[in-house]
Design a protein around this motif. Structure first.
Motif: not given
Length: 413
Positions: A29-30, A33, A274-275
């Motif tokens: 998740q971290s 992308r 978020r990411s």
């Protein structure tokens, strides 16, 4: 082994497996992308997100164009001196149109990497941009203009060849921090042009710019202009007729005062919710909106619809991340979108496009549009800035310095 011990062993194994799975999930998740995350079927994409195997069908020249950035050349021709950078007092991010602070006599690097804030009150459909614009023939370089230049005629006794004129030109095309130029009147076109080999000239003129972002023409620079123009005139056998220094310096100060009050840059920051993003992930989404790689790492530009025109928008992110050994492992938490207001024609609707691009990227990349301080930019703020921008365009038009015109691009540089 007793039943209790067996139960505890099984329970401990399950807990350990759960921790491992949880940690793997958190790591995934971290992680930033990547370009392949959204388009796994693109076999020909590289780390920057561009396809090098099939150019787009509607744009056969995209493979060449995507590596070229349209840039504004030297105002008067080739020069061995780099363009004057922005002042340290360049605009800072506030919820209004950013105006360049009073110009200092000496240019210095801008300390702001993200200008100000975005867009207009209306958001029409996205205007198509093709990469063919990038490889089209460049427009004619702007020449001397009495509105923003000191011009002195050079009266020739005899016809002079273009080769002789070029040989007599000074080694540098600058006077202090201002561009200097010599032009000849073409017998063929009847227009002023930079001296060319094989041409013959009956009339010449020399000029120096009255003001730019380094400030107004001062007494020392005017004196240097006179010395340089006189030396050139002596070399080609021409007489000179210089204007009054006090009057021209005063005119330069007036022009600089107007320019300082109307030199606007707009920009905002797109922050990951978020990411984080990888450089390729950013490039992939920006390319879908018409952006092409710039000449500097971590920079992309949206080309204009006219050849030779300055880029409409610039998108930038951390250059170190772009140059990393493995860019896909670099994490970006923010990118900057900016608009050089005075360099882009009003007809391009640059503010509208800026807002469209920001909103599209925010939606597709899960980001938030903010100012430099991290404060979200509301619709009301953008609408207010759009209104202020229209007033700025009107003021530039009224002084024959319309945004995107050759005169405006030279003055605000």
């Amino acid at each position: 082994m007793s039943t209790l011990q067996l139960s505890l062993a099984i329970f401990g194994g399950l807990v350990l497996a759960g921790v491992i799975v949880y940690n793997a999930w958190i790591t995934r998740q971290s992680a930033p992308r990547t370009a392949k995350e959204r388009m796994p079927s693109d076999a020909g994409t590289d780390a920057t997100g561009f396809d090098h195997t099939h150019p787009r069908s509607e744009d056969p020249g995209s493979q060449v164009a995507e590596r070229i950035e349209p840039v504004l050349g030297e105002a008067f021709g080739a020069d061995d001196t780099a363009p004057t950078p922005l002042s340290e007092n360049a605009p800072t991010s506030v919820p209004t149109i950013s105006k360049a602070a009073p110009r200092s006599p000496q240019p210095s690097e801008s300390t702001s990497t993200s200008p100000q804030v975005p867009g207009p009150p209306r958001v029409p459909s996205m205007v198509p941009v093709t990469l063919n614009n990038v490889i089209a023939s460049p427009e004619k370089r702007p020449g001397l203009d009495a509105l923003i230049d000191v011009i002195t005629p050079l009266n020739l006794d005899n016809v002079v060849s273009g080769d002789a004129v070029m040989a007599a030109l000074p080694s540098t095309r600058r006077v202090g921090s201002k561009p200097f130029a010599v032009e000849g009147l073409s017998d063929i076109t009847g227009e002023w042009e930079s001296p060319r080999a094989g041409q013959r000239y009956h009339t010449l003129q020399a000029g120096v710019q009255l003001a730019n972002r380094a400030g107004a023409l001062n007494d020392i620079e005017f004196s240097e202009f006179v010395g340089k123009a006189q030396a050139f005139a002596d070399a080609v056998g021409a007489g000179t007729d210089f204007p009054d220094m006090r009057g021209e310096v005063a005119r330069g100060r007036e022009l600089d005062a107007f320019a300082s009050g109307h030199d606007a840059q707009l920009g905002f920051t797109l922050r990951a919710r978020r990411s984080a993003w990888s450089p390729g992930y950013v490039a992939q989404h920006a390319a879908q909106l018409g952006f092409v790689p710039g000449v500097l790492p971590g920079r992309m530009v949206l080309p204009g619809s006219v050849a030779g025109q300055a880029p409409i928008l610039s998108l930038s992110f951390d250059a170190q991340a772009a140059m990393a050994e493995d860019p896909e492992q670099s994490a970006l938490r923010e990118i900057n979108l900016s608009l050089e207001v005075t360099h882009v024609p009003r007809s391009e609707q640059p503010f509208v496009r800026m807002r469209q691009v920001a909103q599209t990227l925010a939606e597709t990349m899960d980001g938030a549009i903010t100012d430099d301080a991290g404060q979200p930019l509301s619709t009301d703020t953008m609408d207010r800035i759009g209104s202020d921008l229209e007033s700025l365009y009107d003021a530039l038009d009224s002084h024959d310095l319309s945004a995107g015109s050759p005169q405006a691009r030279r003055l605000f540089s």
